[in-house]
Design an enzyme around this catalytic site. Structure first.
Site, PDB file in Angstrom:
ATOM      1  N   THR A  48      15.984 -14.040   1.983  1.00 18.93           N
ATOM      2  CA  THR A  48      14.610 -14.527   2.036  1.00 18.93           C
ATOM      3  C   THR A  48      14.009 -14.620   0.636  1.00 18.93           C
ATOM      4  OG1 THR A  48      14.330 -13.486   4.197  1.00 18.93           O
ATOM      5  CG2 THR A  48      12.332 -14.125   3.026  1.00 18.93           C
ATOM      6  N   TYR A 111      12.438 -19.777  14.621  1.00 18.75           N
ATOM      7  CA  TYR A 111      11.913 -20.939  15.340  1.00 18.75           C
ATOM      8  C   TYR A 111      12.519 -21.085  16.741  1.00 18.75           C
ATOM      9  CZ  TYR A 111      10.180 -25.407  16.810  1.00 18.75           C
ATOM     10  OH  TYR A 111       9.579 -26.391  17.554  1.00 18.75           O
ATOM     11  N   TYR A 137      19.854  -8.613  10.153  1.00 22.04           N
ATOM     12  CA  TYR A 137      18.552  -8.594   9.497  1.00 22.04           C
ATOM     13  C   TYR A 137      17.484  -8.870  10.537  1.00 22.04           C
ATOM     14  CZ  TYR A 137      14.867  -9.935   6.121  1.00 22.04           C
ATOM     15  OH  TYR A 137      13.707 -10.038   5.403  1.00 22.04           O
ATOM     16  N   ARG A 142       8.609 -12.729  10.576  1.00 19.00           N
ATOM     17  CA  ARG A 142       8.958 -14.033  10.015  1.00 19.00           C
ATOM     18  C   ARG A 142       9.687 -14.918  11.031  1.00 19.00           C
ATOM     19  NH1 ARG A 142       8.889 -13.626   3.836  1.00 19.00           N
ATOM     20  NH2 ARG A 142       9.438 -15.818   3.980  1.00 19.00           N
ATOM     21  N   LYS A 165      19.416  -4.326   8.357  1.00 26.02           N
ATOM     22  CA  LYS A 165      18.246  -4.340   7.495  1.00 26.02           C
ATOM     23  C   LYS A 165      17.059  -4.430   8.442  1.00 26.02           C
ATOM     24  CE  LYS A 165      15.630  -6.878   4.009  1.00 26.02           C
ATOM     25  NZ  LYS A 165      15.493  -8.112   3.181  1.00 26.02           N
ATOM     26  N   ILE A 207      16.962  -2.498   1.286  1.00 25.82           N
ATOM     27  CA  ILE A 207      17.190  -3.828   0.720  1.00 25.82           C
ATOM     28  C   ILE A 207      15.816  -4.311   0.303  1.00 25.82           C
ATOM     29  CG2 ILE A 207      17.990  -6.180   1.157  1.00 25.82           C
ATOM     30  CD1 ILE A 207      20.052  -4.999   3.084  1.00 25.82           C
TER      31      ILE A 207
END
Length: 296
Positions: A48, A111, A137, A142, A165, A207
């Site tokens: 990201t 999405y 992750y 997000r 993560k 991270i």
């Protein structure tokens, strides 16, 4: 049984230096070498923070190859290969495996989202195609989808899925996950304001976005905890809190790119739909950096 721990401590989710012509490889090399010299425990490329979602296919692969060649095995290298297109995630994962990466960071599908069953099938399909360990992750703020603890328990049985993560911001869920997966998965904090709390839940480190700016101190925070100096570790967490807050006052990596640029490592350039940091926010960020002894 999971594969061995990929790294312990702090890994920088590194920004990718960009300009209007594409990737600024000269700046990228300087930044990579500085991170290694500062003692970072691992590096994440094209995640990201690295604006992987707006790199072209060719740029994504070029950035992965360049970073791996520059670092030369000095620290574990983790490739951001996640996508909401599973086939593309597999393509990137295979490429990163071929050029030598130690692990892959694979985000939940944004999405199009997914059911928990869909997440299991997607991650297992990518892991089946990988010859290197996978780090899941989870960043629901997000992506709009969250990996539930019971889903982690299923994924923990895959031999190529090695860790998480975790950026869901829910400590109770992280404790539940740890209770279910035990030592089958390593857990790294995905939020810089929760490093010590997640270490206290049995985490293996972070991270980090913060370590783009303060790699040595972020490593020290983790090391103090591992050495039993919990109070000292928490003191560093609190000391850096204002900077952490400033680094997330706009969406990542807008502030991180501004910070690294202010340190002279690259141009303050982000790709649309990101825009450069607003002036009033940048003033606060730079002041927080100065409070940490940085000359900006």
């Amino acid at each position: 049984m999971k594969t061995k721990t990929i790294f312990k401590g702090a890994a920088t989710a590194l920004v990718t230096p960009l300009n209007e012509n594409g990737i600024d490889f000269e700046s990228f090399e300087r930044l990579l070498k500085w991170q290694v010299s500062e003692g970072i425990n691992a590096l994440v490329i094209c995640g990201t923070s690295g604006e992987g979602s707006t790199l072209s296919d060719e740029e994504h692969k070029a950035a992965l190859k360049f970073a791996y060649d520059v670092v030369g095995g000095a620290v574990p290298m983790i490739a951001g290969t996640g996508s909401n297109d599973t086939a593309y995630a597999i393509e990137l994962t295979k490429y990163a495996c071929e050029i030598g990466y130690d692990a892959m960071l694979v985000v939940t599908p944004y999405y199009n989202k997914a059911t928990q069953n869909g997440l299991v099938k997607m991650f297992e399909t990518i892991a089946d195609a990988s010859t290197k360990p996978i780090i899941l992750y989870n960043v629901p703020s997000r992506t709009g989808v969250n990996i539930e603890p019971a889903t982690y328990a299923k994924l923990a049985e895959h031999p190529m899925i090695a860790g998480i993560k975790e950026a869901n911001g829910n400590i109770a869920k992280i404790v539940e996950t740890k209770a279910l997966v035990g030592d089958k998965l390593d857990i790294w904090s995905g939020n810089d304001d929760e490093i010590v709390p997640i270490l206290a839940c049995g985490g293996s480190g972070v991270i980090s976005v913060l370590s783009n700016v303060l790699p040595k101190k972020t490593v020290e925070l983790c090391n103090r905890f591992f050495e039993g100096d919990i109070e000292g570790s928490m003191a560093l967490q609190c000391e850096m809190f204002s900077l952490i807050k400033a680094l997330f006052c706009e969406v990542n990596p807008i502030p991180a790119k501004a910070a690294v640029a202010a340190m002279g490592f690259c141009e303050n350039y982000v790709r649309l739909p990101l825009t450069v940091m607003e002036e009033e926010h940048e003033k606060v960020l730079l002041e927080c950096m100065r409070q940490q002894g940085l000359d900006v």
